[in-house]
Design a protein around this motif. Sequence first.
Motif, PDB file in Angstrom:
ATOM      1  N   ILE A   1       0.817  -1.211   0.000  1.00 56.71           N
ATOM      2  CA  ILE A   1       0.000   0.000   0.000  1.00 56.71           C
ATOM      3  C   ILE A   1       0.855   1.268   0.000  1.00 56.71           C
ATOM      4  N   LEU A   2       2.074   1.186   0.550  1.00 58.93           N
ATOM      5  CA  LEU A   2       2.996   2.322   0.524  1.00 58.93           C
ATOM      6  C   LEU A   2       4.073   2.167  -0.532  1.00 58.93           C
ATOM      7  N   GLY A   3       4.059   1.052  -1.254  1.00 60.64           N
ATOM      8  CA  GLY A   3       4.944   0.905  -2.403  1.00 60.64           C
ATOM      9  C   GLY A   3       6.401   0.695  -2.062  1.00 60.64           C
ATOM     10  N   VAL A   4       6.705  -0.130  -1.016  1.00 65.10           N
ATOM     11  CA  VAL A   4       8.104  -0.346  -0.653  1.00 65.10           C
ATOM     12  C   VAL A   4       8.271  -1.749  -0.073  1.00 65.10           C
ATOM     13  N   THR A   5       9.463  -2.303  -0.281  1.00 70.51           N
ATOM     14  CA  THR A   5       9.866  -3.554   0.357  1.00 70.51           C
ATOM     15  C   THR A   5      11.177  -3.303   1.093  1.00 70.51           C
ATOM     16  N   ILE A   6      11.246  -3.758   2.357  1.00 67.24           N
ATOM     17  CA  ILE A   6      12.433  -3.532   3.192  1.00 67.24           C
ATOM     18  C   ILE A   6      13.104  -4.868   3.493  1.00 67.24           C
ATOM     19  N   ASP A   7      14.407  -4.936   3.215  1.00 67.80           N
ATOM     20  CA  ASP A   7      15.235  -6.077   3.628  1.00 67.80           C
ATOM     21  C   ASP A   7      16.073  -5.624   4.828  1.00 67.80           C
ATOM     22  N   ALA A   8      15.932  -6.341   5.930  1.00 64.32           N
ATOM     23  CA  ALA A   8      16.642  -5.977   7.173  1.00 64.32           C
ATOM     24  C   ALA A   8      17.574  -7.113   7.592  1.00 64.32           C
ATOM     25  N   THR A   9      18.807  -6.758   7.885  1.00 68.49           N
ATOM     26  CA  THR A   9      19.777  -7.739   8.377  1.00 68.49           C
ATOM     27  C   THR A   9      20.547  -7.117   9.536  1.00 68.49           C
ATOM     28  N   VAL A  10      21.054  -7.978  10.418  1.00 68.10           N
ATOM     29  CA  VAL A  10      21.926  -7.532  11.496  1.00 68.10           C
ATOM     30  C   VAL A  10      23.311  -8.079  11.196  1.00 68.10           C
ATOM     31  N   VAL A  11      24.313  -7.177  11.103  1.00 70.49           N
ATOM     32  CA  VAL A  11      25.655  -7.581  10.711  1.00 70.49           C
ATOM     33  C   VAL A  11      26.657  -7.138  11.780  1.00 70.49           C
ATOM     34  N   SER A  12      27.811  -7.801  11.770  1.00 67.32           N
ATOM     35  CA  SER A  12      28.885  -7.422  12.700  1.00 67.32           C
ATOM     36  C   SER A  12      29.579  -6.175  12.196  1.00 67.32           C
ATOM     37  N   ARG A  13      30.358  -5.572  13.099  1.00 67.79           N
ATOM     38  CA  ARG A  13      31.120  -4.377  12.717  1.00 67.79           C
ATOM     39  C   ARG A  13      32.069  -4.699  11.571  1.00 67.79           C
TER      40      ARG A  13
END
Length: 498
Positions: free
Chosen positions: A357-369
Amino acid sequence: MIDKLIDWFDRHRELPTLRRVVVAVSGGVDSMVAMDLIGQLSGALGFSVVVCHVDHRMRPESEDEQRFVEAEAVRRGLTFHGVAVDVPGRIRETGESPQAAARALRYEALTQCARAAGAEAVVLAHHQDDQAETVLLRLLRGASPTGLGGMNEVRRSGDLWWLRPFLKVTKAELVAYAADHGIPYREDPSNWSTKYLRNKIRLQLIPLLETDYQPRVKDHLARLAQMIQEDEAVLTSMALEARDRCVRVGSGNYRIDIPRFSDLPAALQRRVLTLILDYPSERLPGWGAIQVEALRNLALHGRSGSELRLSGGWRARRVYDELVFDRFGEEGRPIGVGPLGASPIPLSVPGRTSCPILGVTIDATVVSRQEWELRARAEAANDPGVGPSTPAVADFDWERMEGRPLFIRSRLPGDRFAPFGLAGTKKIKDVWIDDKVPRELRDRWPLLAAGREILWIIGWRRSAHWPVTKDTQRILHVEATWTNEEIREWVHRRTRKN
């Protein structure tokens, strides 16, 4: 007359192979002669003929006229199709004049008849006298040079061709042909009523001009229309190129890039605006040269936020460096645009979260420094640049924010934003105004938020909340991919300018 008609079809080689044509026949002398001539030549020219009569239901004798046309068509061995339209009903619905309502319904009926018959073209019986009347009528109404070109002999609308092979034939020639060949016809008494402007031009103004000023005024007006059409063909080609450079077609709107538009000569500016107003699939009714000049003034001198209401539920608005044409509903908001009221969508960490409905897809990852720094160096070396296909990216200190639920949502009343690198907060409305974000995009712009705290105006600005510091060891890395073409394109253009 037959030789003229054969020559006309011979000259217009741009026409496709015609296998079937519709001839519009009212029963008047012009269309009866057209039916007779086209019917005679159809075999030699290789197409069959469908006669279409439109009953406007405006006079008691209209049903008798339809029977008359049908009988004459059948006598010539031609297929007949009669259509009745409700002109009074359209007048009540739209407030149009009787002539405008009749014309609109007549062309709709002819189009439907052609579609049903599988015809490639519709033949209309307009003649040179009609052309002269049209030029004078448009001149009196303040038409542009394009309008003074009158009616075209050939016009294509989608896959249907509209043909006027008699525009160089006078009314007197048609009447003489009917008399010589015994072609019957009916007179429409409304043609003699001077309450209609076109009739007054034909019955009063043109005879006065012929008697007191120029006996060949109709010839001169028709020749003027022809010369204007030839000039317009060249200018229209240039205007189409200019339109492609400075106009974008969005979802239900048209956007003119004002800096590019301003660089055009005035003649091309007017024609670019005309192309938008007369766009084939979204034709805006009831406009003329005065409206075109008002739109030019709005584009060149209007302030952002100023607007001009157009007919058909459309308006034009100055939005920073764009002139936007869009359609509006009863409450004055763009149709399909407004506070969405969509429920916030929880962000999956890690994972992919889609928000159609807002026209976006988010890919989220947690990474090390270490992984984050390696990725940053690789991206810097590669320097992919910014473009519509490059996902927007933001990073946050995951250790400090872990446990806070994150959501994708649209803006809410009272939202505030803490811009990265600046002290304090601002109303998000003020951030968008400062960044010249078009008003119609603001309610649809996705935000990444933790409760009422906005972390990221996705794809555009990140907040001062939870930045990555030298002490950060675990990093939330989010990438946004747009499916909202308008926001993606706006970000792309603004990024290139900056």
